[in-house]
Design an enzyme around this catalytic site. Structure first.
Site, PDB file in Angstrom:
ATOM      1  CG  ASP A  11      -8.220  36.912 -28.628  1.00  0.00           C
ATOM      2  OD1 ASP A  11      -9.053  37.007 -29.771  1.00  0.00           O
ATOM      3  OD2 ASP A  11      -7.175  37.282 -28.404  1.00  0.00           O
ATOM      4  CG  ASP A 106     -11.338  38.134 -33.282  1.00  0.00           C
ATOM      5  OD1 ASP A 106     -11.420  39.150 -32.888  1.00  0.00           O
ATOM      6  OD2 ASP A 106     -10.188  37.696 -33.857  1.00  0.00           O
ATOM      7  CD  GLU A 107      -9.947  41.554 -27.989  1.00  0.00           C
ATOM      8  OE1 GLU A 107      -9.581  42.003 -27.254  1.00  0.00           O
ATOM      9  OE2 GLU A 107      -9.704  41.750 -29.175  1.00  0.00           O
TER      10      GLU A 107
END
Length: 450
Positions: A11, A106-107
């Site tokens: 993350d 973003d993960e």
């Protein structure tokens, strides 16, 4: 459940804000809020400096402005810059395993067991994660990520959240309940505010207290599917695989407006722009869809959708726009609209195109960049409306920079970039012919360029 801690969850920390601080050296160490900058905007990401004042994702921008001190940077998003950085990170993850499941920009999850001979001992995956974090920071110009590794997706995600920012937690097999049970129940996926309140009313605040409830109790409280899921998660029972490709269910674009819009001609222009973006994304993914949907949010915050299903799938932006325009007329604009969106669903790898369509000069440009520029050119009002806070710009004489603010026919620009020291600020006429929209800057020194 796996016997090894072989599921990794990454993350990226305050990702949008981190990219802005990387690309804008004058903002490093200062509060930064990224999201809608208008009166009804919503925070997408707040830097950790802004979070210290209470700014949070999904908070209204107006509330964030009240909480944050003067000098806080409130910026509109630069999705192109975020996508370029995300692509670099995802390629690093794919070097670890062919099974990488992006959850968002973003993960992502990574199945280390599918990788090339990784040491899956606790010591081995800890060393792997440290190397990964160092490579991400180097390749992205300093963006950090928090890593969790565990025997399941659940435990990997829990781990990545425990020591943010820039954290690393490996949940050793056999210790899952020791880590999970002391946590608040809101750490579990699917426990939002409504579910948390229902659980609180029956005396459940921690995962351990949730685990003490019987399956019939949880089904009665939350329904069969959700109750069964909570029962399993409270016991760290999660056998979901890491899936490399996530099938898109729809392609859409929507916008929230600074003021209520009622003018049908203006709304139709916005529909055309959104349909062009949606069509470009469909074609770039080799997809088409049968159902066109228009989403509306009225002045009183009521939200409704209108849809039409076609006999054949399409990726034609003109057809999507025509249908969406008709749906708008049927729905009406009375009282004004605060949000408008256009989407296509029922996706497939097939399009029944119009073989006899004219390829003339009136056809919309199909690139997303052209759609953005076309929309900007159509916006009525003062010249300073062309510019928005955080936007990349370039001046013929002063070089590249970014927009700090706008108004009263002027635009304030700071001329700096990711590889420069903090730069000077200049206020220019909003219609200065030497000032142009720019591309996201490259954060990599020349020796790092691929």
């Amino acid at each position: 459940m796996r016997r090894e801690a072989s599921v990794l969850h990454l993350d990226l920390d305050a990702f949008f804000a981190a990219v802005e601080q990387r690309d804008k050296p004058s903002l490093r160490g200062r509060p930064v809020v990224v999201g809608g900058t208008g009166g009804r905007g919503v925070v997408a990401t707040a830097s950790y400096e802004a979070r210290a004042y209470g700014a949070r994702s999904a908070m209204s921008t107006a509330e964030a402005r009240r909480r944050c001190p003067p000098g806080t940077a409130f910026l509109g998003g630069r999705f192109g810059a975020y996508r370029r950085t995300s692509d670099v990170v995802m390629e690093l993850l794919r070097e670890l395993s062919p099974l990488v499941e992006p959850v968002s920009i973003d993960e992502a999850y990574v199945d280390l067991a599918a990788g090339p001979g990784h040491d899956l001992s606790v010591e081995g995956v800890t060393a792997l994660a440290r190397r990964l974090k160092a490579r991400i920071a180097e390749a992205t110009g300093g963006v950090t990520g928090s890593v969790g590794i565990g025997s399941s997706k659940l435990m990997a995600k829990i781990g990545s959240d425990l020591e943010k920012p820039d954290g690393l937690v490996v949940v050793a097999p056999g210790t899952e309940l020791d880590v999970l049970h002391p946590l608040p129940v809101t750490r579990l996926g699917g426990v939002g505010p409504a579910t948390a309140e229902r659980l609180r009313q029956v005396g459940v605040a921690t995962v351990a207290q949730l685990a003490a409830k019987s399956l019939p109790d949880l089904v009665a409280l939350a329904g069969r599917a959700h109750g069964s899921g909570l029962y399993q998660l409270a016991r760290a029972e999660d056998d979901r695989p890491v899936v490399a490709e996530r099938e898109a269910k729809s392609v859409s674009h929507e916008e929230t407006f600074e003021r209520d819009l009622t003018d049908l001609a203006e709304l139709n222009r916005l529909i055309d722009s959104m349909a062009t973006r949606v069509g470009a994304r469909l074609r770039s993914s080799a997809l088409s869809g049968r159902t066109v949907t228009l989403k509306l949010r009225r002045y009183d915050f009521t939200t409704l959708t209108r849809s039409q299903t076609l006999p054949q799938p399409t990726d034609d932006a003109r057809q999507v726009a025509s249908i969406a325009r008709r749906l708008l007329v049927e729905a009406g604009t009375g009282g004004g609209l605060r949000l408008l969106g256009v989407g296509v669903s029922g996706l497939s790898q097939y399009a029944q195109g119009d073989l006899f369509a004219d390829d003339d000069a009136d056809a919309p440009d199909e690139s997303e960049a052209a759609a953005v520029l076309a929309q900007a050119a159509r916006v009525a009002g003062p010249a300073d409306r062309r510019w928005w806070p955080g936007q990349d710009v370039v001046h013929d004489e002063l070089g590249p920079g970014w927009v700090w603010g706008r108004g009263l026919g002027r635009v304030t620009v700071r001329f700096e970039g990711p590889l420069t020291p903090p730069g000077p600020v200049r206020t220019l006429a909003a219609d200065d012919p030497a000032l142009h929209p720019g591309d996201p800057p490259d954060w990599r020194p020349p020796t790092m360029e691929p």
